[in-house]
Design a protein around this motif. Structure first.
Motif, PDB file in Angstrom:
ATOM      1  N   MET A  32       7.502  -4.459  -2.917  1.00 42.71           N
ATOM      2  CA  MET A  32       7.929  -3.086  -2.628  1.00 42.71           C
ATOM      3  C   MET A  32       6.879  -2.086  -3.104  1.00 42.71           C
ATOM      4  O   MET A  32       6.605  -1.101  -2.417  1.00 42.71           O
ATOM      5  CB  MET A  32       9.296  -2.812  -3.263  1.00 42.71           C
ATOM      6  N   ARG A  33       6.292  -2.340  -4.275  1.00 41.75           N
ATOM      7  CA  ARG A  33       5.233  -1.447  -4.764  1.00 41.75           C
ATOM      8  C   ARG A  33       4.047  -1.462  -3.818  1.00 41.75           C
ATOM      9  O   ARG A  33       3.447  -0.421  -3.534  1.00 41.75           O
ATOM     10  CB  ARG A  33       4.794  -1.847  -6.180  1.00 41.75           C
ATOM     11  N   ASN A  36       4.984   0.494  -0.737  1.00 41.55           N
ATOM     12  CA  ASN A  36       5.002   1.905  -1.105  1.00 41.55           C
ATOM     13  C   ASN A  36       3.579   2.451  -1.215  1.00 41.55           C
ATOM     14  O   ASN A  36       3.286   3.552  -0.750  1.00 41.55           O
ATOM     15  CB  ASN A  36       5.762   2.092  -2.420  1.00 41.55           C
ATOM     16  N   GLY A  37       2.678   1.673  -1.804  1.00 41.31           N
ATOM     17  CA  GLY A  37       1.284   2.093  -1.921  1.00 41.31           C
ATOM     18  C   GLY A  37       0.623   2.276  -0.566  1.00 41.31           C
ATOM     19  O   GLY A  37      -0.113   3.243  -0.347  1.00 41.31           O
ATOM     20  N   ILE A  39       2.129   2.926   2.321  1.00 39.47           N
ATOM     21  CA  ILE A  39       2.716   4.109   2.972  1.00 39.47           C
ATOM     22  C   ILE A  39       2.179   5.375   2.318  1.00 39.47           C
ATOM     23  O   ILE A  39       1.828   6.341   3.002  1.00 39.47           O
ATOM     24  CB  ILE A  39       4.252   4.039   2.950  1.00 39.47           C
ATOM     25  N   ASN A  40       2.079   5.375   0.988  1.00 38.49           N
ATOM     26  CA  ASN A  40       1.523   6.550   0.292  1.00 38.49           C
ATOM     27  C   ASN A  40       0.085   6.828   0.724  1.00 38.49           C
ATOM     28  O   ASN A  40      -0.316   7.986   0.843  1.00 38.49           O
ATOM     29  CB  ASN A  40       1.586   6.376  -1.221  1.00 38.49           C
ATOM     30  N   GLN A  58       6.672  14.712   2.754  1.00 30.63           N
ATOM     31  CA  GLN A  58       8.047  14.270   2.525  1.00 30.63           C
ATOM     32  C   GLN A  58       9.024  15.276   3.123  1.00 30.63           C
ATOM     33  O   GLN A  58      10.046  14.888   3.702  1.00 30.63           O
ATOM     34  CB  GLN A  58       8.335  14.104   1.035  1.00 30.63           C
ATOM     35  N   ASN A 157      18.540   2.274  -0.911  1.00 31.06           N
ATOM     36  CA  ASN A 157      18.517   3.742  -0.916  1.00 31.06           C
ATOM     37  C   ASN A 157      19.742   4.314  -1.615  1.00 31.06           C
ATOM     38  O   ASN A 157      19.647   5.321  -2.326  1.00 31.06           O
ATOM     39  CB  ASN A 157      18.395   4.280   0.512  1.00 31.06           C
TER      40      ASN A 157
END
Length: 168
Positions: A32-33, A36-37, A39-40, A58, A157
């Motif tokens: 997940m990290r 997330n990285g 996507i960031n 966002q 979520n």
């Protein structure tokens, strides 16, 4: 929706995790990290290219995903920002040509935020690789598996929303 106490009770009922469960949880967290990285990285690239902040991206996503017209107040709640920070964010997005404020109700105090069509098209173009990666990934799963994936994301979520609301 469960409360923090209910979550604690569920954790207690599950008992101590076995070594393999702990390893799976660590592997899930690492993946997940990583996602997330990635996507960031895309979000920060879009922000830099368009002269806005990552938080502004966002905000754009929240406006895009809203099921009803987004208001600054709802945006503030969604992003967890102060009223002043949301005003500054919307000002930047408006100056950059991404959103427009519209007073379309009888109550002129009500402001709706709309994604400008040309800006929406630019965002779709920029984030197309992400959409294509998602589509390619989805194609690797059958309908039942995708139902589980979607249930996982919905539950995750929900849990993260509880963490945010309790300030933990």
């Amino acid at each position: 929706m469960s409360t923090a106490n209910q979550r604690g009770q569920h954790a207690h009922e599950r008992g101590t995790r076995t070594g393999s469960e702990t390893g799976e949880l660590q592997e899930l967290a690492a993946r997940m990290r990583r996602m997330n990285g990635e996507i960031n990285r895309l979000v920060h690239g879009f922000a830099g290219t368009h002269g806005v902040h990552a938080t502004d991206v966002q905000a754009l996503a929240a406006i895009l995903d809203a099921r009803e017209p987004m208001t600054p107040g709802r945006l503030r709640e969604h992003l967890g920002l102060t009223s002043g920070a949301v005003t500054a964010c919307v000002d930047r997005l408006e100056r950059a040509g991404h959103v427009r404020r519209v007073r379309e109700s009888a109550d002129r105090r009500v402001v709706h935020l709309h994604y400008v069509p040309d800006a929406r098209a630019a965002a779709r173009t920029y984030f197309r690789p992400l959409a294509e990666a998602a589509a390619a990934t989805c194609a690797r799963f059958d309908e039942d598996e995708m139902a589980v994936v979607l249930r996982f994301f919905a539950a995750m979520n929900e849990e993260l929303g509880l963490v945010r609301s309790t300030g933990c």
